[in-house]
Design a protein around this motif. Structure first.
Motif, PDB file in Angstrom:
ATOM      1  N   ILE A   1      -1.812  -2.695   5.378  1.00  0.00           N
ATOM      2  CA  ILE A   1      -0.774  -2.951   6.191  1.00  0.00           C
ATOM      3  C   ILE A   1       0.123  -1.447   6.459  1.00  0.00           C
ATOM      4  CG2 ILE A   1       1.425  -4.124   6.701  1.00  0.00           C
ATOM      5  CD1 ILE A   1       0.523  -6.467   5.056  1.00  0.00           C
ATOM      6  N   VAL A   2       0.313  -0.771   5.374  1.00  0.00           N
ATOM      7  CA  VAL A   2       1.146   0.544   5.674  1.00  0.00           C
ATOM      8  C   VAL A   2      -0.050   1.045   6.359  1.00  0.00           C
ATOM      9  CG1 VAL A   2       1.587   2.721   4.638  1.00  0.00           C
ATOM     10  CG2 VAL A   2       2.124   0.428   3.466  1.00  0.00           C
TER      11      VAL A   2
ATOM     12  N   LEU B   1     -12.200  -2.582   8.636  1.00  0.00           N
ATOM     13  CA  LEU B   1     -12.130  -2.631   7.209  1.00  0.00           C
ATOM     14  C   LEU B   1     -10.778  -3.209   6.561  1.00  0.00           C
ATOM     15  CD1 LEU B   1     -13.806  -1.387   4.709  1.00  0.00           C
ATOM     16  CD2 LEU B   1     -12.202   0.418   4.655  1.00  0.00           C
ATOM     17  N   HIS B   2      -9.818  -2.690   7.182  1.00  0.00           N
ATOM     18  CA  HIS B   2      -8.450  -2.919   6.661  1.00  0.00           C
ATOM     19  C   HIS B   2      -8.051  -4.259   7.060  1.00  0.00           C
ATOM     20  CE1 HIS B   2      -7.788   0.708   4.276  1.00  0.00           C
ATOM     21  NE2 HIS B   2      -8.652   1.327   5.135  1.00  0.00           N
ATOM     22  N   THR B   3      -8.244  -4.849   8.238  1.00  0.00           N
ATOM     23  CA  THR B   3      -7.608  -6.298   8.650  1.00  0.00           C
ATOM     24  C   THR B   3      -8.457  -6.987   7.688  1.00  0.00           C
ATOM     25  OG1 THR B   3      -9.492  -5.980  10.319  1.00  0.00           O
ATOM     26  CG2 THR B   3      -7.044  -5.900  10.889  1.00  0.00           C
ATOM     27  N   ASN B   4      -9.728  -6.751   7.359  1.00  0.00           N
ATOM     28  CA  ASN B   4     -10.663  -7.966   6.513  1.00  0.00           C
ATOM     29  C   ASN B   4      -9.921  -7.767   5.281  1.00  0.00           C
ATOM     30  OD1 ASN B   4     -12.552  -8.527   8.288  1.00  0.00           O
ATOM     31  ND2 ASN B   4     -13.964  -6.982   7.703  1.00  0.00           N
ATOM     32  N   LYS B   5      -9.461  -6.628   4.653  1.00  0.00           N
ATOM     33  CA  LYS B   5      -8.807  -6.452   3.601  1.00  0.00           C
ATOM     34  C   LYS B   5      -7.556  -7.392   3.560  1.00  0.00           C
ATOM     35  CE  LYS B   5      -9.522  -2.603   0.753  1.00  0.00           C
ATOM     36  NZ  LYS B   5      -8.874  -1.191   0.341  1.00  0.00           N
TER      37      LYS B   5
ATOM     38  N   LYS C   1      -6.850  -9.783   5.630  1.00  0.00           N
ATOM     39  CA  LYS C   1      -7.256 -11.420   5.562  1.00  0.00           C
ATOM     40  C   LYS C   1      -7.717 -11.908   4.224  1.00  0.00           C
ATOM     41  CE  LYS C   1      -9.338 -11.505  10.198  1.00  0.00           C
ATOM     42  NZ  LYS C   1     -10.411 -11.262  10.697  1.00  0.00           N
ATOM     43  N   ARG C   2      -8.310 -11.254   3.609  1.00  0.00           N
ATOM     44  CA  ARG C   2      -9.055 -11.791   2.130  1.00  0.00           C
ATOM     45  C   ARG C   2      -8.017 -11.328   1.269  1.00  0.00           C
ATOM     46  NH1 ARG C   2     -14.413  -8.524   2.642  1.00  0.00           N
ATOM     47  NH2 ARG C   2     -15.037  -9.345   4.705  1.00  0.00           N
ATOM     48  N   LYS C   3      -6.907 -10.867   1.463  1.00  0.00           N
ATOM     49  CA  LYS C   3      -5.856 -10.403   0.338  1.00  0.00           C
ATOM     50  C   LYS C   3      -6.741  -9.782  -0.624  1.00  0.00           C
ATOM     51  CE  LYS C   3      -2.041 -12.976   1.807  1.00  0.00           C
ATOM     52  NZ  LYS C   3      -2.296 -13.565   3.012  1.00  0.00           N
ATOM     53  N   GLU C   4      -7.572  -8.655  -0.563  1.00  0.00           N
ATOM     54  CA  GLU C   4      -8.101  -8.116  -1.391  1.00  0.00           C
ATOM     55  C   GLU C   4      -6.926  -7.272  -2.278  1.00  0.00           C
ATOM     56  OE1 GLU C   4     -11.597  -5.846  -0.332  1.00  0.00           O
ATOM     57  OE2 GLU C   4     -12.158  -7.366   0.938  1.00  0.00           O
ATOM     58  N   ASN C   5      -7.368  -6.366  -3.349  1.00  0.00           N
ATOM     59  CA  ASN C   5      -6.694  -5.704  -4.097  1.00  0.00           C
ATOM     60  C   ASN C   5      -5.919  -4.703  -3.170  1.00  0.00           C
ATOM     61  OD1 ASN C   5      -6.625  -6.571  -6.843  1.00  0.00           O
ATOM     62  ND2 ASN C   5      -8.194  -4.967  -7.274  1.00  0.00           N
ATOM     63  N   HIS C   6      -4.675  -4.293  -3.721  1.00  0.00           N
ATOM     64  CA  HIS C   6      -3.975  -3.401  -2.619  1.00  0.00           C
ATOM     65  C   HIS C   6      -3.964  -3.577  -1.083  1.00  0.00           C
ATOM     66  CE1 HIS C   6      -3.982  -1.406  -6.481  1.00  0.00           C
ATOM     67  NE2 HIS C   6      -5.124  -1.430  -6.339  1.00  0.00           N
ATOM     68  N   TRP C   7      -3.908  -4.968  -0.911  1.00  0.00           N
ATOM     69  CA  TRP C   7      -3.953  -4.995   0.855  1.00  0.00           C
ATOM     70  C   TRP C   7      -2.816  -4.706   1.196  1.00  0.00           C
ATOM     71  CZ3 TRP C   7      -0.594  -8.713   2.988  1.00  0.00           C
ATOM     72  CH2 TRP C   7      -0.109  -9.491   1.962  1.00  0.00           C
ATOM     73  N   ALA C   8      -1.443  -4.761   0.641  1.00  0.00           N
ATOM     74  CA  ALA C   8      -0.360  -4.234   1.148  1.00  0.00           C
ATOM     75  C   ALA C   8      -0.300  -2.889   1.744  1.00  0.00           C
ATOM     76  CB  ALA C   8       0.817  -4.251   0.045  1.00  0.00           C
ATOM     77  N   TYR C   9      -1.339  -1.887   1.151  1.00  0.00           N
ATOM     78  CA  TYR C   9      -1.398  -0.616   1.591  1.00  0.00           C
ATOM     79  C   TYR C   9      -2.097  -0.457   2.820  1.00  0.00           C
ATOM     80  CZ  TYR C   9       0.525   0.375  -2.917  1.00  0.00           C
ATOM     81  OH  TYR C   9       1.436   0.548  -4.107  1.00  0.00           O
TER      82      TYR C   9
END
Lengths: 397, 280, 212, 205
Positions: free
Chosen positions: C75-76, C59-63, C65-73
């Motif tokens: 990474i955290v 879920l989060h790697t996809n986020k 990759k797609r630079k979805e909203n709040h993708w920086a989090y």
């Protein structure tokens, strides 16, 4: 078919039980050996531990005043082998079980009582054997209750199969499902369905999954997104299947999005925080909280309340229900939730099982009322016969 | 009218600040309040106090950091009580996240009473699969706990010599933050007739009263208030007693909130009703 | 055929029935069935953990990759996950078990998981206060009763009421141990019956939603 | 002496509390970090306490090859990764649900049903407080139970008793509410206790 299996199950249990009766009489004759204690006249009883799998022997003794302040060792003899099974024990307990024995082998026991330099030894006991039992008599009451419940189930399921229809009363929260999904669709917002932090083996979670099937089907019919953030990976995979099937049933398999049923984390507050954030971002129009909830219930319900979603909650956790009652529009209390899954399915067999549960409830109520009357006549009006009856009733239960 | 309406729609953050202040100030100034002992806590105390000499008390840590303020003070008071009476506490853990909390308290209180590890008490640590374990201890504790929390074999420790199953445990005390306590009652209690006392977070405590009334548990210590009562009983007032002042003020504030919220609600409702009447 | 629900239903039926029968038979091999099956359960559940972690990471790697909203989090999140897993593996190699006091893994537990978890919990105090202020309304007779009881109990369980009258805590204790207890008992009997009902339905294959 | 650990702990505590002001990057950071580390924590936990001691160790050291059965069920659970054979995972689920159902039946009968019914058969000894309490308990249990009677409409006597039942339930919920408030306040006290006595006061010596 299932009815036959159930009957078969009962038959096996009964035959096993009757065999047990024969076994237990033999046990009493063969396995009890009494040993005299040297100098003190203390009796040491050894016998097979009842209701076990035959790997344990119970040793009992009555302590007298002359042995106050002594410490006790118990030894087991098997052939040439002498093993201490208990050391420096307080003898006042009067009972010890040795559960390191093999079934069917003869053992003897003796005890040492020690205080300062004095050591008193008992004679070796007569040989004793551990024997496994085929029925746990201490669980006879549970067995009867199980038969009663299983019998009621079998009967009503049989009636349902024969085509008898049963009535089930309206459950307020469930009729609101349609309204909630509809309103969400009107507002163009997704639906959020939370199964709480239970596992797939927890019954409220299972009930929650059934209700999910119905809600997902409604959502598919209205073409609205349904999100199911999950706490447990097994629940997640099961929920994915439930939603997928519901979409297929509604004729919209194309609209099913697997990634909308996602795993958050298997940590209570990590889950609450994750779902919380998701609610704030996605602003669902309807939130269903159906499953096993603990302390996170308040955070979830409060956030849901603050974003103005219609909330339909249900759980068996009585400590969390007050908050659901307060912050949600509809709440299914405890068993109502389990009945809800049946109410939604309207499946005759399921209805039959609910009626069976109701019958058991009536039986319980009758037992309590009889208990009350006996208690009143026996203890209140001091009628001896009823006092005895009352004590008898308490004892048999 | 306007003031009430304004107050009713007050920003949540003001409520948050008020509750924080009401808790912080008594914590700093620590005013004293009298504490009366309730019956379930007294029974819990008696159950421990009346145990025979050298009794083995099994203490199960079934909570984690999230419930620490409610249960840790009781754990410390209970351990003091056990060591005062020369009982042998046997610590086990059913919630893995709680293991360090149990160890901390045990080492702290044991040092206070000069008790020796392995002779006067032992810490068996955490093992997974709690229901299987509760059933398993009924037969032989070594199936699950053949070593202590550090991995040393328990044969090394004399305190474990005569402990094999529930028959050898005089009292089981569960410190509960969730449903594990019910499972203790359901398995250790119902199947093996183990005597049980439960200390629960205040959230779970009301759900344990029927176990108390039915005698399935012998005592019930609920939340920080219960811990404070126990601290009074063993005459070692500590953090729970200190927290009672803050607790009192915070409760008063929440009662005030409910009462005020409802006044605003009824005033609003009456107004609306009047308005309706006017249109008619 | 093999893909259908037949085999799973048979598995549920057999495991459920065997566990119930074994409950009444102490004799070997039945006596230890319950315990063994519970251990097996833990092992299977252990594997499912991987499913969950996989889902979370995907879920989060996809986020990201797609630079979805709040993708920086996201990474955290991945950083936190990798950090504790790496520290955990190192601790396991060094100490044999990551859960021993003094390991880096336990340091993270003490100083990150404990404060985060307990602070999350204590947020509830604030939410409860705001719910009390904004949501708890005496809408009808039931809610009024609920609120009045709540107020009595809240007042009666803290020392301040004992200063006013010692009868208040006694009355509170009475509420807890008489009407409160009676209702909870009624509820639990209902829940117990309901749970037995669901269990029997699963064993008999009437309830099969979990397999869909 | 305040360690780096306490600073980290206090910092994370404040990050979470910042949510009370409003949803902000600090909270989001702490939240994401928390979700990440707790998932990682449980992964390590599963290895250290389940897979290693319950599966690998018994097979390797004690030759308990029977454990390959649950390992098989565990592995087919992972078939969800391969859509073609995903149906296999149903077998594992069925196995787990079957265990839960079996335990549910016996556990609830022996642990709840029988003892709770027995404890409700209470004597009425005359006009005294105990008898009154016993009467209230009996009435409370019966009416609450009848509230959960589903196969008949709640009208007439049943309507009347279930009305009394819901009254009892609301009293119980009120009591639970009060106790829960108590619990949450205690946790807040505990957290502030940490901030004041372990962090702020040591900073100023």
């Amino acid at each position: 078919m299932k009815r036959h299996l159930l009957l078969f199950l009962c038959m096996i249990s009964i035959s096993v039980f009757s065999q047990e009766l024969i076994d237990s009489t033999n046990v009493a004759l063969i396995d009890t050996a009494i040993t005299e204690m040297q100098h003190s006249g203390i009796v040491l009883n050894v016998c097979d531990t009842p209701n076990d799998d035959g790997t344990s022997i119970t040793i009992k003794w009555d302590i007298n005043d002359s042995l106050k302040g002594y410490l006790m060792d118990i030894h087991r003899i098997h052939g040439e082998c002498d093993t201490a099974i208990a050391l420096d024990m307080n003898p006042e307990k009067g009972i010890h079980t040795d559960n390191m024995v093999h079934g069917g082998t003869n053992y003897m026991y003796y005890a040492l009582f020690k205080k300062d330099d004095i050591v008193k030894k008992t004679d070796n006991s007569l040989p004793v054997k551990a024997i496994g039992q085929w029925f746990n008599k201490e669980r006879f009451d549970s067995f009867i209750v199980l038969l009663l419940i299983a019998g009621a189930f079998a009967w009503f399921i049989y009636l349902a199969k024969k085509g008898k229809s049963f009535y089930i009363r309206k459950i307020a929260g469930l009729d609101a499902v349609e309204e909630a999904v509809g309103r969400s669709t009107e507002m163009g917002k997704p639906i959020m369905y939370l199964l709480g932090i239970g596992y797939v083996t927890d019954i409220p979670t299972i009930a929650g999954l059934t209700i999910l099937g119905r809600v997902a089907k409604k959502a598919a019919e209205y073409d609205t997104r349904i999100m199911v953030p999950s706490y447990d990976p097994v629940v997640m995979t099961t929920a994915q299947e439930v939603v997928k099937e519901a979409f297929t049933e509604a004729g919209r398999p194309d609209a099913y999005r697997k990634e909308d049923t996602m795993y958050i984390t298997q940590d209570q507050f990590g889950y609450a925080a994750g779902v919380d954030g998701m609610m704030m971002r996605e602003k669902p129009g309807a939130i269903f909280l159906q499953g096993l909830f603990f302390a996170e219930s308040l955070i979830l319900a409060e956030t849901g309340y603050s974003i103005g979603a219609i909330q339909i909650a249900g759980t068996t956790e009585t400590a969390q229900l007050p908050f659901f009652v307060a912050a949600c529009d509809y709440t299914l209390i405890g068993e109502e939730m389990m009945a809800a899954s049946v109410y939604l399915e309207r499946e005759p067999l399921m209805l039959g099982s609910i009626v069976a549960e109701d019958l058991i409830k009536i039986i319980i109520v009758f037992v309590l009322i009889i208990g009350f009357i006996l208690g009143l006549l026996g203890h209140g009006f001091k009628i001896g016969f009823f006092t005895d009856m009352f004590e008898w009733l308490v004892r048999i239960i | 009218m306007n003031i009430i309406k304004k107050l009713a729609n007050i920003d949540r953050r003001i409520i948050f600040i008020v509750i924080a202040i009401v808790v912080i100030i008594p914590l700093i100034f620590k005013p004293k309040f009298p504490i009366v002992v309730s019956e379930p806590v007294q029974k819990a105390y008696d159950a421990v106090n009346n145990l025979p000499e050298g009794a083995n008390v099994m203490i199960s840590i079934d909570y984690d950091a999230a419930s620490m303020p409610e249960l840790q003070p009781y754990l410390e008071a209970l351990l003091s009580h056990c060591f005062m009476k020369d009982f042998h506490p046997i610590l086990i853990v059913q919630w893995q996240l709680g293991a360090p909390l149990g160890t901390q308290a045990l080492e702290k209180i044991a040092a206070e009473y000069n008790k020796e590890y392995g002779i006067d008490y032992i810490n068996l640590g955490y093992r997974p699969g709690y229901v299987a374990q509760m059933v398993g201890i009924g037969r032989e504790i070594r199936t699950y706990f053949n070593s202590d929390y550090k991995g040393d074999l328990i044969e090394k420790y004399p305190v474990m010599n005569n402990i094999h199953n529930y028959d050898d445990i005089d009292l089981l005390i569960g410190l509960e933050a969730g449903a594990t306590g019910q499972v203790w009652v359901q398995y250790a209690g119902a199947r093996f007739d183990q005597r049980i006392v439960l200390a629960l977070t205040a959230v779970s405590a009301p759900d344990a009263y029927f176990f108390f009334q039915s005698g399935q548990i012998e005592g019930l210590v609920g939340g920080m208030k219960g811990a404070a009562e126990y601290e009074i009983l063993v005459d070692k007032p500590d953090m729970a007693v200190a927290g009672m002042a803050a607790q009192s003020f915070a409760h008063m504030l929440i009662i005030l909130f409910i009462v005020f919220g409802n006044i605003a609600y009824f005033v609003d409702k009456r107004k609306k009703n009047k308005a309706k009447g006017g249109i008619k | 055929m093999i893909k259908g629900k037949g085999i799973p239903l048979a598995i549920s039926f057999l495991t459920g029935t065997i566990i119930i029968i074994a409950f009444f038979i102490p004799h070997a091999p039945f006596g230890s069935f319950e315990e063994i099956s519970l251990r097996w359960y833990s092992i299977i559940a252990g594997f499912t953990m991987l499913l969950g972690v996989d889902s979370l990471l995907r879920l989060h790697t996809n986020k990201i990759k797609r630079k979805e909203n709040h993708w920086a989090y996201s990474i955290v999140l991945l950083f936190g996950f990798l950090l504790i897993v790496i520290v955990g593996i190192i601790s396991t190699i060094r100490y044999g078990n990551a859960f021993l006091t003094g390991s880096g893994f336990m340091y993270m537990y003490d100083n990150m998981i404990i404060p985060l978890q307990s602070t999350m919990f204590s947020l509830l105090a604030f939410f409860i206060a705001s719910a009390a202020y904004r949501a708890f309304r005496a809408r009808n007779f039931d809610a009024t009763l609920l609120l009045i009881t709540a107020i009595i109990v809240m007042f009666g369980r803290v020392p301040i009421s004992e200063m006013i009258s010692p009868k208040i805590p006694i009355f509170t204790e009475w509420i807890m141990s008489v009407p409160q207890m009676a209702a909870k008992r009624g509820i639990i009997i209902g829940i117990a019956l309901g749970a037995i009902g669901v269990s029997l339905r699963i064993i008999l294959g009437i309830e099969r939603s979990y397999l869909s | 002496m305040i360690t780096i650990g306490i600073w980290i702990a206090a910092g994370l505590t404040l990050c979470i509390y910042s949510f009370l002001y409003k949803d902000n990057p600090f909270y989001k950071f702490a939240e994401s970090f928390y979700v990440g580390i707790s998932a990682g924590y449980w992964l390590i936990y599963t290895y250290a306490y389940v897979i290693q001691p319950m599966l690998i160790e018994p097979i390797r050291n004690r030759g308990e090859f029977v454990l390959l059965i649950p390992a098989f069920f565990g592995l087919i659970m992972l078939s969800r990764w391969v859509p073609k054979i995903a149906w296999l995972s149903r077998w594992s689920i069925a196995f787990m649900v079957g265990i839960g159902a079996g335990l549910g039946v016996t556990g609830y009968i022996q642990g709840f049903l029988i003892p709770q019914i027995q404890a409700t058969i209470l004597p009425i000894t005359g006009f005294n407080i105990t008898s009154l309490n016993n009467l209230i308990i009996i009435v409370g249990v019966i009416t609450t139970l009848l509230y959960f009677y589903f196969s008949k409409e709640h009208k007439g006597i049943l309507g009347w008793t279930s009305r009394i039942g819901i009254t009892f339930i609301m009293i119980a919920f009120g009591a639970s509410f009060g106790y829960t408030v108590m619990a949450r306040i205690s946790l807040l006290i505990g957290r502030f206790y940490f901030l004041i006595y372990d962090w702020i006061i040591p900073i100023f010596g």
